[in-house]
Design a protein around this motif. Structure first.
Motif: not given
Length: 613
Positions: A315-321, A330-334, A460-462
């Motif tokens: 999982v990646v979380l990102a804020n604006d400045p 979120e990374k998928q199984t693919s 489970t995942t998001l």
């Protein structure tokens, strides 16, 4: 003009420049204006001095540089003098309670402007009027300012930030004594007061003296402690958090968020997220991104994905400045990374916050307590919360676009002893705690971290949870985008054409063969779905906003942005629970969007630039 300077030949422009040179004391902006005069750069002078920045409910936002249309030392002083005068006339206890001022890390060396410099000048104006000022000694996330207004019971708050705008921009965001952003009529009142306060007061430039004044206080340490104590109340699975092995990456996109998200994770007993080193520290040049806006999607998250792949994070979380927004991927199984839309994340966080609240209630009393629970969303956001509310028994309300409306409405409900659990807007803005009556990407990051850790215990995942939410409450498929348009005449023509589509005062009756069943125009106040044809939500003639409802269940809103040269459109197709043919729904929405672009935008498209991802 001054004797040693040339004129432009435009009397009103010359007068504006002359007044500027009389008032300004910043050597860099003075030199820039003198240089433009010497070069005879009339067009550039007209851009800088032709029209003053308009102070609205979003405050100010503009490029940094010289002139009345730019953010600089003098316009900050003038704005603050007007704001101070307005507060003096509106709130008798101003000199007793005071104001809070925060700032981000933006800077513009050519003009000597920076968020810290502007915040210091604003503090100087208030202090010299005998008003106590809580000026943060270091950069903070925007949510800290409304939190401080509420926590300390202050009269107002100012945050100097341009959020996710390009690097040359800065802004001046204002909060009222209720802890929410200002709404009408305060914007007009402040704007009028600014026009009456253009000449700097005697000590408005004297920052050195003001910074030694006993009226100046630094709330940083106290608020840092109190804020994280407040958001801890929304931590419900501490034991799971302590044991969680979920790996999460966080990026602050060269903004202020790193330190505060790390602290939020610590407050929730979560493992610290991996920080994207190239983007961890504040940098006003934003060197690794074209636009410092995680809402733009994958382009801003490239470095985050690389770090996640290296560390095995899912999982990646990102804020604006300024850390008031949150993006999640979120990374998928693919192996592909899925960047959740603002609406999808609104569905996930709204569902999660409700589930956490529900588990704290006594089962026998749930039917009654849920009646006092509210969730809010802006009118251009997904209606998924409405579907959840109908089934679960709580209240859902929509407001006008912008957290200023949700924040003020949340405050009204809290004063009525209602429970406001959650509010969101599709532009990745989330209010997960009423301690901050505005969007807050710091608390949202911690709550998302706990949510992700909990889901891991359920294997489970998001993405899987989002699918489960849609299957239970009905799929809500959205598609949003925008056109860039710098020509106000084109924008006016586009919307006036919609209002007079088949003759005077006739809106479109169909689009691409799909019948229009209702029209709501929040610029004029027309709403065909109401018995009186009068809109229920507040209207504003200064902004364009029209919503169409279609026979196939689709809804589309077209509006102008308050801070950027954009015409935005928002579309959604809502399906009843049980209709799980997602591809068919997406195809139907695609057809509707194509028809809208072809029929509603086409005549003016020569002056419109489509969004480029």
């Amino acid at each position: 003009m001054e004797n040693d300077l040339p004129t432009t030949g435009n009397i009103s422009l010359d007068d504006a420049v002359k007044q500027w040179l009389q008032f300004d004391k910043n050597p860099k902006t003075i030199a820039a204006v003198r240089g433009l005069l010497k070069e005879g750069a009339v067009s550039e002078l007209q851009t800088c001095f032709g029209a003053r920045m308009e102070f609205g409910t979003a405050g100010l936002r503009a490029p940094m540089g010289p002139g009345v249309s730019r953010m600089n030392d003098l316009t900050i002083i003038q704005t603050t003098q007007g704001f101070c005068s307005y507060l003096e006339g509106s709130l008798p206890d101003l000199k007793e309670k005071g104001v809070v001022i925060g700032f981000d890390a933006r800077a513009h060396p050519p003009s000597g402007g920076s968020s810290k410099r502007f915040a210091t000048l604003a503090a100087t104006v208030f202090i010299n009027r005998g008003v106590p000022v809580y000026l943060f000694s270091d950069i903070t996330p925007t949510p800290f300012v409304p939190f401080t207004v509420s926590h300390l019971g202050l009269c107002a708050g100012i945050m100097v930030t341009a959020s996710h705008n390009p690097k040359q921009d800065n802004g001046y965001k204002v909060y009222w004594n209720n802890g929410a952003q200002i709404i009408p009529p305060h914007d007009k009142g402040i704007s009028t007061a600014i026009e009456k306060s253009l000449e700097p007061w005697s000590k408005s430039w004297n920052t050195e003296e003001a910074m030694k004044n006993p009226l100046l206080k630094d709330p940083y340490q106290d608020i840092h402690s109190e804020y994280f104590s407040a958001i801890q109340k929304h931590c419900f699975h501490r034991e799971i958090n302590q044991k969680s092995e979920v790996k999460i990456v966080h990026t602050s996109v060269h903004g202020v968020g790193h330190t505060f998200v790390q602290a939020a994770f610590k407050a929730f007993d979560l493992q610290p997220p991996f920080a994207v080193q190239e983007q961890k520290d504040p940098d006003p040049e934003f060197p690794t991104v074209k636009y410092p806006n995680p809402e733009e999607g994958e382009g801003v998250l490239t470095l985050s994905f690389a770090l996640a792949d290296k560390e095995g994070a899912t999982v990646v979380l990102a804020n604006d400045p300024d850390a008031d927004r949150l993006a999640v991927a979120e990374k998928q199984t693919s192996g592909h990374w899925r960047v959740f839309s603002g609406n999808e994340l609104g569905a996930l966080l709204g569902w999660w916050v409700f589930q956490c609240w529900k588990k704290q209630q006594k089962a026998a009393q749930l039917k009654e307590t849920v009646k006092d629970v509210y969730m809010l969303a802006s009118t251009v956001s997904s209606k998924i919360l409405r579907a959840i509310a109908i089934k679960e028994g709580f209240h859902f309300e929509e407001t006008l676009t912008g957290f200023k409306w949700m924040g003020n409405r949340a405050k009204e409900l809290l004063e009525q002893e209602k429970t406001v659990l959650f509010a969101f807007e599709e532009a990745i803005g989330y209010m997960c705690s009423p301690a901050v009556l505005d969007k807050d990407g710091v608390s949202a990051a911690a709550i998302a971290g706990e949510f992700i850790s909990y889901l891991a215990t359920q294997n489970t995942t998001l993405s899987q949870q989002l699918k489960a939410i849609y299957e239970e409450y009905g799929y809500h498929i959205t598609k949003n985008s925008y056109f860039i348009c710098h020509d106000q005449k084109t924008i006016s023509q586009l919307f006036e054409r919609l209002r007079n589509f088949s003759g005077p005062n006739t809106y479109p009756k169909e689009c691409g063969g799909i019948s229009v069943t209702a029209v709501r125009d929040l610029t004029t106040g027309f709403d065909s779905s109401q018995p009186s044809n009068t809109a229920v939500l507040p209207t504003s003639k200064s902004s364009q906003m029209v919503t169409f409802t279609f026979a196939n269940g689709g809804v589309a809103t077209m509006r102008t942005s308050g801070t950027e040269p954009k015409i935005k459109y928002y579309t959604e197709l809502c399906a009843a629970p049980g209709n799980s043919d997602v591809e068919q729904l997406k195809a139907e929405l695609d057809r509707l969007v194509d028809a809208i672009v072809e029929n509603f935008f086409q005549p003016t498209k020569n002056n419109l630039i489509p969004r480029s991802d």
